[in-house]
Design an enzyme around this catalytic site. Structure first.
Site, mmCIF file in Angstrom:
data_model
loop_
_atom_site.group_PDB
_atom_site.id
_atom_site.type_symbol
_atom_site.label_atom_id
_atom_site.label_comp_id
_atom_site.label_asym_id
_atom_site.label_seq_id
_atom_site.Cartn_x
_atom_site.Cartn_y
_atom_site.Cartn_z
ATOM 1 N N PHE A 1 -41.473 -31.592 -5.716
ATOM 2 C CA PHE A 1 -40.752 -30.489 -6.366
ATOM 3 C C PHE A 1 -39.613 -29.926 -5.527
ATOM 4 C CE2 PHE A 1 -43.516 -27.945 -3.634
ATOM 5 C CZ PHE A 1 -42.662 -26.911 -3.272
ATOM 6 N N LYS B 1 -40.408 -40.985 -12.019
ATOM 7 C CA LYS B 1 -41.357 -39.940 -12.435
ATOM 8 C C LYS B 1 -40.979 -38.683 -11.639
ATOM 9 C CE LYS B 1 -44.833 -37.912 -11.556
ATOM 10 N NZ LYS B 1 -44.902 -36.414 -11.446
ATOM 11 N N GLU C 1 -43.389 -32.763 -11.987
ATOM 12 C CA GLU C 1 -43.701 -32.050 -13.234
ATOM 13 C C GLU C 1 -43.348 -30.562 -13.116
ATOM 14 O OE1 GLU C 1 -45.730 -33.385 -11.118
ATOM 15 O OE2 GLU C 1 -47.373 -32.027 -10.607
ATOM 16 N N LYS C 2 -43.063 -30.108 -11.882
ATOM 17 C CA LYS C 2 -42.745 -28.677 -11.699
ATOM 18 C C LYS C 2 -41.276 -28.373 -11.971
ATOM 19 C CE LYS C 2 -46.453 -27.715 -8.445
ATOM 20 N NZ LYS C 2 -46.910 -28.992 -7.863
ATOM 21 N N SER D 1 -46.794 -34.970 -0.857
ATOM 22 C CA SER D 1 -47.848 -34.596 0.091
ATOM 23 C C SER D 1 -48.614 -35.824 0.591
ATOM 24 C CB SER D 1 -48.828 -33.655 -0.606
ATOM 25 O OG SER D 1 -49.486 -34.367 -1.636
ATOM 26 N N CYS E 1 -39.269 -30.513 3.866
ATOM 27 C CA CYS E 1 -40.110 -31.334 4.740
ATOM 28 C C CYS E 1 -39.535 -31.367 6.147
ATOM 29 C CB CYS E 1 -40.224 -32.744 4.189
ATOM 30 S SG CYS E 1 -38.648 -33.559 4.197
#
Ligand code: NAD
Length: 520
Positions: free
Chosen positions: A172, A196, A199-200, A249, A304
């Site tokens: 995200f 993909k 989804e956030k 993650s 990150c």
């Protein structure tokens, strides 16, 4: 599945909602060149983290739709792989122009869905744009090698060929940059792609896909599916997908790495981090303070490569007052507001987790120099805000040190010497980035040689290389052999083939020899 849609209404749909209320639109899949509504009845809300407003709904793409996307990518590969690399590059040249044209729209979408400030969102797009620019030189980047006359009129050469269908799974925190680390390099190498998005915050990826189509990317070369674990497992298991790029993650990354490797796929998996800065007593004070504050709290710590741990050689005492002063000056507000320094964190759950790690730290002996947990932002009282937080006297056994916090929290540790500081960093399981602040070339050189981190900064807080190098995280921050972008990125998305050929007016008749051929 393949209904054509009016331009401008392509990425999102409102059709399934009752007419009497203004619905959040539903994000579409991109399959075979068409933005299509998913048949799935399940979806996830995309929530503005500053306001809690539902921006859109992401469907959980069905298994059937996923198969259709893979089928489209597989079909498109046949023609795309033989399209001249110069033509593929030209699509990227156009794409970079279109991204520049729509920079503000992309940034606004990122701020709305992810929360970061508009200026930071522009940086998110720009760092991805640089990868698109890099992909424009693919003809040179994927050149092979040639050795003439390795033996009797025999020449050997190597060529880099595309793999086929590749896939990318995104986190995200960089909704534009990370999709742009993936599909531009992959498709310019001649592959087709299934993306993909997180989804956030899938909006920026959808806008980029629309721009890629406008730039001339043929139907089926880039496809987009949505969802979480189920769709990711489908990607790992599908026999037609040859390689997976993952960023996110460690829990998800190691699962994907193992599951996809069991199916014989290539995987590059960029994961979590705990990036340290070592501050020597001779460091330039102003540069160091500015760097620690910017890299510790920028993007609300959700990078990150955020500098989340500062190891002060000789102790943090002399630095704390100034650090506090600088951190207190930062403005916490919604990312759309001008002069905001840091926006909200992504979700209520993320905020709760960050606050718990701060509390754990304090209960196990850390000292709160600044505690941002109770911040309230006027006009955005429902936002997931955490103010800059500084914990001092942190030790390696504390939960707040062992876990990646991914919030605006700077941990201060101390060491007696540079050797001790380096050993603290090296013992940590993560190895994304590490920086030193010093005016001593000798200390800097020792740090550079002995530190176990993939990206090393010397008086540079966030040493993320530009795309002609690679993003070189190491230890638990990376799984795989070939990093993202740069030469390694091209190698990841291509298969090496070597050809050995003999051309002579008269091919020699050497009889039948069953011995291993040699070049004598
Ligand atoms: P995440 O792992 O929760 O999600 C990443 C992707 O994996 C999403 O698309 C999600 O749908 C999917 N996913 C999540 N859990 C899954 C599971 N159990 N099985 C299968 N798929 C799953 O990560 P996030 O919260 O979106 O992103 C933050 C993390 O990403 C941080 O750890 C951060 O350090 C890391 N990150 C690393 C880099 C890097 O280059 N090293 C860059 C950006 C972010």
């Amino acid at each position: 599945l393949t209904i054509s849609l009016r331009r401008g209404a392509r990425l999102l749909s409102t059709a399934a909602e009752p007419i009497y209320r203004s619905p959040p639109p539903r994000v579409r899949n991109l399959i075979g060149g068409e933005f299509v509504e998913s048949r799935s009845t399940e979806s996830i809300d995309v929530v503005n983290p500053a306001t809690q407003e539902i921006v859109s709904r992401v469907p959980l793409t069905t298994d059937e739709e996923f198969k259709a996307a893979v089928c489209a990518a597989k079909g498109a590969f046949r023609k795309w792989r033989t399209t001249p690399v110069t033509a593929r590059q030209r699509v990227m040249l156009k794409l970079q122009e279109l991204i520049r044209r729509d920079m503000d729209k992309l940034a606004l979408n990122i701020t709305t869905e992810q929360g970061k400030t508009l200026r930071d969102a522009q940086g998110d797009v720009f760092r991805g744009l640089e990868v698109v620019e890099h992909a424009c030189g693919m003809a040179t980047l994927q050149m092979g090698e040639y050795v003439s006359n390795v033996s009797n009129s025999i020449d050997t050469f190597s060529i880099r060929e595309p793999l086929g269908v590749c896939a990318g799974i995104c986190p995200f925190n960089f909704p534009a940059m990370i999709p742009l680390w993936m599909f531009p390099m992959a498709v310019t190498c001649g592959n087709t792609f299934i993306l993909k998005p997180s989804e956030k915050d899938p909006g920026a990826a959808m806008m980029l896909a629309e721009l890629a189509m406008e730039a001339g990317l043929p139907s089926g070369v880039l496809n987009i599916v949505h969802g979480t674990n189920n769709i990711v497992n489908n990607i790992c298991d599908d026999d037609d997908i040859r390689a997976i790029s993952f960023v996110g993650s460690n829990t998800a990354g190691m699962h994907i790495y193992a599951r996809a490797a069991a199916k014989g796929k290539r995987v590059q998996s960029n994961m979590g981090a705990k990036n340290h800065a070592i501050i020597m007593p001779d460091a330039n004070a102003q540069t160091t303070l500015n760097s620690l504050v910017a890299a510790g709290f920028g993007a609300a710590g959700q990078r990150c490569m955020a500098l989340s741990t500062a190891v002060f050689v000789g102790g943090s005492g002399a630095w704390e007052d100034e650090l506090l002063k600088h951190a207190e000056e930062l403005k916490v507000n919604a990312g759309v507001e001008t002069s905001t320094d840091l926006g909200p964190v992504i979700s209520k759950q993320a905020k709760a987790r960050i606050c718990k790690l701060i509390q754990d730290g304090i209960e196990s002996g850390a000292r709160a120099v600044l505690d941002g947990r109770n911040i309230v932002v006027p006009g955005y009282e429902n936002g997931n805000f955490v103010g800059p937080t500084i914990l001092a006297d942190v030790t390696a056994d504390m939960e707040c040190y062992k876990e990646e916090i991914f919030g605006p929290v700077l941990l201060c540790m101390q060491a007696e010497s540079l050797d001790e500081a380096i050993s603290i960093v090296n013992i940590n399981k993560y190895g994304n980035g590490a920086s030193i602040f010093t005016t001593s070339g000798v200390a800097a050189r020792k740090f550079q040689n002995e530190i176990e981190a993939g990206q090393v900064g010397i008086n540079v807080p966030i040493p993320v290389p530009l795309p002609f190098f690679s993003f070189t995280g190491s230890k638990a921050s990376f799984a795989g052999d070939l990093n993202f972008y740069g030469k390694a990125g091209v190698h990841f998305y291509t298969q090496l083939k070597t050809v050995t050929q003999q051309w002579k007016d008269e091919l020699p008749d050497q009889g039948v020899s069953l011995a291993m051929p040699t070049s004598h």
